[in-house]
Design an enzyme around this catalytic site. Sequence first.
Site, mmCIF file in Angstrom:
data_model
loop_
_atom_site.group_PDB
_atom_site.id
_atom_site.type_symbol
_atom_site.label_atom_id
_atom_site.label_comp_id
_atom_site.label_asym_id
_atom_site.label_seq_id
_atom_site.Cartn_x
_atom_site.Cartn_y
_atom_site.Cartn_z
ATOM 1 N N GLY A 115 0.815 -1.217 0.000
ATOM 2 C CA GLY A 115 0.000 0.000 0.000
ATOM 3 C C GLY A 115 0.842 1.257 0.000
ATOM 4 N N ASP A 132 1.952 4.389 -12.141
ATOM 5 C CA ASP A 132 1.269 5.402 -12.962
ATOM 6 C C ASP A 132 -0.223 5.460 -12.620
ATOM 7 O OD1 ASP A 132 3.579 6.131 -14.267
ATOM 8 O OD2 ASP A 132 3.289 4.729 -15.927
#
Length: 295
Positions: free
Chosen positions: A217, A244
């Site tokens: 995470g 991205d």
Amino acid sequence: MNKPKIAVIGSSSMDLVVTSNRRPLAGETVLGESFETVPGGKGANQAVAAARLGADVYMIGRVGDDPYGTEILENLKREGVHTDHVEPVTHSKSGTAHIILAEGDNSIVVVKGANDYVTPDYVNQARARLAECDLVLIQQEIPEETVIETARLCKELDVPLLLNPAPAREIPEAVIEQVSYLTPNEHEAAQLFEGETLSAILKRFPNKLFITEGKAGVRFFNNQEEVVVPSFPVEAVDTTGAGDTFNAAFATAIAEGKLLFESLRFANQAAALSVTAFGAQGGMPTRAEVEKELN
Ligand code: ATP
């Protein structure tokens, strides 16, 4: 809800991907298995991801005056990205990434081409556009002076700036002060802040520095403590483009006014979905796909 307006200042390129059973040695020729061309570049990837996630996206970049440039532009338009600020550079090739996939690993040669012409002056030509955006998103596959000038300009225009410092290079402390959000992965963070512990640097930039940690995470410092917003467990097929997608989703959520924790959850969910399919742009989810998982 009004679509948030985001400007993405960055690279666009064509990835030229060869698969081969064996990597050629110096001076050797081998026969490959397949060849594909795939639009890429961190700027274009993040622009496409943000558009799929529901943002009104203005790409600020350059292509060459070659057929790849035309293909890159067409791909952006097909994805609904505004391309009025993507001007072809005369007598330059488009940016290309030459990728050999062999023996379970890749070797890549990147040629920057027209991406070197995303200059500070070029960004200033889009000043009026930047001024009307809810957020500006930028990466580091363009000249360093451009990142520095964009940070200054966004501060002047009072538009939040998200700097995804990839690939890693030194960033002047004054620039870090000017940006609103900085999102390195763990390796980039280690390079950026060499000699400092992760905890020390997180503490120095509360609610600004967000370190992505792959399937774990994202980690940051909030309200006097270090916190991790966990990602979502998925069957990972190809992690290319996870970063991205994360950045585009985080930018979109913040630009539309979601709160910080909610924005990070949205970004983790979008990025988790992106690793369940092949390719960078290939795996980028739509808004509906992300919301379906979150609800
Ligand atoms: P890449 O270079 O592969 O595009 P990155 O190295 O820039 O990615 P990572 O920290 O690996 O960045 O991943 C970015 C985000 O993508 C993570 O914070 C997480 O939300 C999500 N992510 C990455 N890998 C996984 C995974 N295996 N499962 C779920 N989520 C993932």
